[in-house]
Motif scaffolding. Structure first.
Motif, PDB file in Angstrom:
ATOM      1  N   VAL B  54      28.894  27.903  79.925  1.00 56.57           N
ATOM      2  CA  VAL B  54      27.859  26.998  80.447  1.00 56.57           C
ATOM      3  C   VAL B  54      27.856  25.690  79.649  1.00 56.57           C
ATOM      4  N   GLY B  55      27.898  25.797  78.312  1.00 57.32           N
ATOM      5  CA  GLY B  55      27.857  24.601  77.468  1.00 57.32           C
ATOM      6  C   GLY B  55      29.065  23.694  77.670  1.00 57.32           C
ATOM      7  N   ILE B  56      30.251  24.305  77.677  1.00 57.39           N
ATOM      8  CA  ILE B  56      31.478  23.510  77.814  1.00 57.39           C
ATOM      9  C   ILE B  56      31.500  22.771  79.150  1.00 57.39           C
ATOM     10  N   TYR B  57      31.172  23.481  80.227  1.00 58.22           N
ATOM     11  CA  TYR B  57      31.231  22.825  81.543  1.00 58.22           C
ATOM     12  C   TYR B  57      30.073  21.852  81.742  1.00 58.22           C
ATOM     13  N   ALA B  58      28.958  22.046  81.018  1.00 57.18           N
ATOM     14  CA  ALA B  58      27.873  21.064  81.079  1.00 57.18           C
ATOM     15  C   ALA B  58      28.335  19.755  80.431  1.00 57.18           C
ATOM     16  N   PHE B  59      29.015  19.859  79.286  1.00 55.18           N
ATOM     17  CA  PHE B  59      29.530  18.637  78.652  1.00 55.18           C
ATOM     18  C   PHE B  59      30.660  18.037  79.480  1.00 55.18           C
ATOM     19  N   ASP B 138      55.138  30.423  86.548  1.00 55.13           N
ATOM     20  CA  ASP B 138      54.071  29.642  85.927  1.00 55.13           C
ATOM     21  C   ASP B 138      53.224  29.008  87.032  1.00 55.13           C
ATOM     22  N   TYR B 139      51.981  29.449  87.123  1.00 54.55           N
ATOM     23  CA  TYR B 139      51.110  28.931  88.187  1.00 54.55           C
ATOM     24  C   TYR B 139      50.247  27.765  87.706  1.00 54.55           C
ATOM     25  N   GLY B 140      50.460  27.323  86.471  1.00 60.39           N
ATOM     26  CA  GLY B 140      49.721  26.162  85.978  1.00 60.39           C
ATOM     27  C   GLY B 140      48.355  26.519  85.421  1.00 60.39           C
ATOM     28  N   GLU B 141      47.600  25.474  85.099  1.00 58.11           N
ATOM     29  CA  GLU B 141      46.316  25.663  84.409  1.00 58.11           C
ATOM     30  C   GLU B 141      45.194  26.015  85.393  1.00 58.11           C
ATOM     31  N   LEU B 142      45.260  27.211  85.923  1.00 53.18           N
ATOM     32  CA  LEU B 142      44.260  27.625  86.908  1.00 53.18           C
ATOM     33  C   LEU B 142      42.998  28.138  86.220  1.00 53.18           C
ATOM     34  N   THR B 143      41.848  27.853  86.853  1.00 54.04           N
ATOM     35  CA  THR B 143      40.591  28.424  86.368  1.00 54.04           C
ATOM     36  C   THR B 143      39.891  29.084  87.558  1.00 54.04           C
ATOM     37  N   VAL B 144      38.828  29.810  87.253  1.00 51.88           N
ATOM     38  CA  VAL B 144      38.085  30.483  88.322  1.00 51.88           C
ATOM     39  C   VAL B 144      37.634  29.447  89.359  1.00 51.88           C
ATOM     40  N   SER B 145      37.101  28.309  88.883  1.00 56.26           N
ATOM     41  CA  SER B 145      36.579  27.328  89.839  1.00 56.26           C
ATOM     42  C   SER B 145      37.683  26.567  90.574  1.00 56.26           C
ATOM     43  N   SER B 146      38.842  26.372  89.932  1.00 53.42           N
ATOM     44  CA  SER B 146      39.904  25.660  90.643  1.00 53.42           C
ATOM     45  C   SER B 146      40.501  26.535  91.743  1.00 53.42           C
ATOM     46  N   LEU B 153      30.731  23.330  87.173  1.00 52.08           N
ATOM     47  CA  LEU B 153      29.519  23.639  86.402  1.00 52.08           C
ATOM     48  C   LEU B 153      28.719  24.770  87.053  1.00 52.08           C
ATOM     49  N   VAL B 154      28.559  24.704  88.372  1.00 51.64           N
ATOM     50  CA  VAL B 154      27.825  25.780  89.066  1.00 51.64           C
ATOM     51  C   VAL B 154      28.544  27.112  88.856  1.00 51.64           C
ATOM     52  N   THR B 155      29.869  27.072  88.992  1.00 52.86           N
ATOM     53  CA  THR B 155      30.667  28.288  88.790  1.00 52.86           C
ATOM     54  C   THR B 155      30.476  28.816  87.365  1.00 52.86           C
ATOM     55  N   ALA B 156      30.502  27.899  86.380  1.00 56.06           N
ATOM     56  CA  ALA B 156      30.359  28.315  84.983  1.00 56.06           C
ATOM     57  C   ALA B 156      28.988  28.940  84.730  1.00 56.06           C
ATOM     58  N   ILE B 157      27.955  28.409  85.379  1.00 61.01           N
ATOM     59  CA  ILE B 157      26.610  28.973  85.190  1.00 61.01           C
ATOM     60  C   ILE B 157      26.554  30.403  85.747  1.00 61.01           C
ATOM     61  N   VAL B 158      27.096  30.569  86.961  1.00 58.28           N
ATOM     62  CA  VAL B 158      27.104  31.915  87.563  1.00 58.28           C
ATOM     63  C   VAL B 158      27.952  32.871  86.707  1.00 58.28           C
ATOM     64  N   TYR B 159      29.133  32.397  86.310  1.00 64.40           N
ATOM     65  CA  TYR B 159      30.071  33.177  85.499  1.00 64.40           C
ATOM     66  C   TYR B 159      29.434  33.528  84.148  1.00 64.40           C
ATOM     67  N   GLY B 160      28.767  32.546  83.545  1.00 67.24           N
ATOM     68  CA  GLY B 160      28.141  32.754  82.236  1.00 67.24           C
ATOM     69  C   GLY B 160      27.023  33.779  82.311  1.00 67.24           C
ATOM     70  N   ILE B 161      26.167  33.636  83.323  1.00 64.59           N
ATOM     71  CA  ILE B 161      25.071  34.603  83.481  1.00 64.59           C
ATOM     72  C   ILE B 161      25.647  35.993  83.741  1.00 64.59           C
ATOM     73  N   ALA B 162      26.692  36.048  84.570  1.00 64.68           N
ATOM     74  CA  ALA B 162      27.303  37.351  84.882  1.00 64.68           C
ATOM     75  C   ALA B 162      27.849  38.004  83.612  1.00 64.68           C
ATOM     76  N   MET B 163      28.473  37.217  82.741  1.00 68.06           N
ATOM     77  CA  MET B 163      29.029  37.749  81.488  1.00 68.06           C
ATOM     78  C   MET B 163      27.923  38.351  80.610  1.00 68.06           C
ATOM     79  N   VAL B 164      26.828  37.574  80.430  1.00 67.48           N
ATOM     80  CA  VAL B 164      25.750  38.044  79.548  1.00 67.48           C
ATOM     81  C   VAL B 164      25.053  39.259  80.166  1.00 67.48           C
ATOM     82  N   LEU B 165      24.818  39.207  81.489  1.00 70.58           N
ATOM     83  CA  LEU B 165      24.190  40.362  82.145  1.00 70.58           C
ATOM     84  C   LEU B 165      25.065  41.596  82.026  1.00 70.58           C
TER      85      LEU B 165
END
Lengths: 154, 179
Positions: B54-59, B138-146, B153-165
């Protein structure tokens, strides 16, 4: 010995990771092993660093190396202030070899996957990197299976 | 040291402090995690990942882009992860906690760090042939949101909450099993 609660420690390390990201880059540790190797060889006057492109690339003190040095000092300070647990006693040559080979294989694997628990799992996971999530899954699967296998041998 | 170096030192110091205080440099706890007996450190890591996401994607949304996203090299990540996990289980430390353990005066951690220095050195010489063998696909620098084509940021918030929960769920399940 009482340890810090997992949520407090986890959230704190998460915030440190965000700070590190803002300053320069997310937390990472394992490539500093290469830096330590390269600096040691240079200090010993070995020409190896000049001849090996990978060592040469990592031969200078960088942001991460400073971070790792102070991580070591922070761990030491914490142990001195709050006490520590004991490591596994080294009773036989097998025990010693297990640690040496384990460390060897671990850092070799970390370089192949370009990161360790910090760079790949904590930081790669925080960046939602699919490559790092694959690395993390492989790490846990392999770690769990290896430990089971070692128990069977004993 | 410049100001970046001072910040690196401070962040590193508290990182090491927190790892030690959390028991992350404790051989028994690390083995407890891989033996699925004590999942405290797994819960710690999941919390840390969730908070940092959440912090990284907010910045990042504010224009601070210091990403170190590793490429999805399927073979390199799988083989690297398997070797890493194997070494981790054998010596009972990971690279960072091994260094912390060594500084606490644990001989087993010192040996693991020495092995790690040798392993890193061996890799420096093996790198060209390893790259040839494991660089593709090599599929490159893929992320969940890409991949999901969603707002990072929205993805990171959902992902972050899911991790902590998920960490709290694991905690609950563990408590229920112990009873």
């Amino acid at each position: 010995m009482r340890f810090l609660h997992w949520f407090i420690a986890g959230a704190f390390i998460g915030i440190l990771n965000v700070l590190s990201y803002v300053v320069r880059k997310p937390l990472g540790v394992s490539s500093s092993f290469v830096t330590a190797d390269a600096m040691g060889l240079k200090a010993a006057g070995s020409p190896a660093v000049e001849q090996n492109a990978f060592l040469k690339k990592h031969s200078n003190v960088d942001y991460q190396f400073i971070l790792v040095i102070f991580m070591a000092l922070g761990g030491m300070a914490s142990a001195l202030l709050f006490g520590r647990s004991r490591g596994r006693p080294m009773r036989s040559l097998t025990d010693v070899l297990m640690q040496l080979i384990g460390g060897f294989v671990m850092l070799f694997g970390a370089r192949i996957g370009r990161g360790c628990t910090s760079g790949n799992i904590l930081s790669g996971g925080a960046q939602m990197s699919l490559g790092s999530l694959l690395f993390a899954a492989a790490t846990f699967l392999s770690g769990i299976l290896t430990l089971r296998f070692m128990r069977c041998l004993r | 040291m410049n100001s970046e170096g001072v910040l690196a030192a401070l962040i590193g110091f508290f990182f090491g402090f927190a790892l030690q205080r959390a028991g992350a440099s404790d051989y028994g706890r690390l083995h407890g995690m891989l033996g699925l007996r004590d999942l405290g450190l797994l819960k710690l890591m999941m919390t840390s990942i969730g908070v940092a996401a959440v912090g990284i994607y907010a910045f990042a949304a504010q224009g601070v882009r210091h990403f170190t996203i590793k490429p999805l090299k399927v073979l390199a990540m799988t083989v690297g992860g398997f070797m890493f996990g194997k070494g981790f289980a054998m010596c009972g430390y990971c690279p960072g906690t091994g260094i912390v353990g060594m500084m606490e005066g644990k001989p087993d951690a010192l040996l693991a760090v020495i092995g790690g220095l040798l392993g890193s050195l061996a890799y420096a010489y093996a790198k060209p042939s390893i790259d040839r063998a494991l660089d593709k696909p090599d599929y490159g620098e893929l992320t969940v949101s890409s991949v999901a084509k969603t707002d990072p940021l929205v993805t990171a918030i959902v992902y972050g909450i899911a991790m902590v929960l998920a960490a709290f769920m694991i905690d609950r399940i563990g408590q229920a099993l112990r009873r």
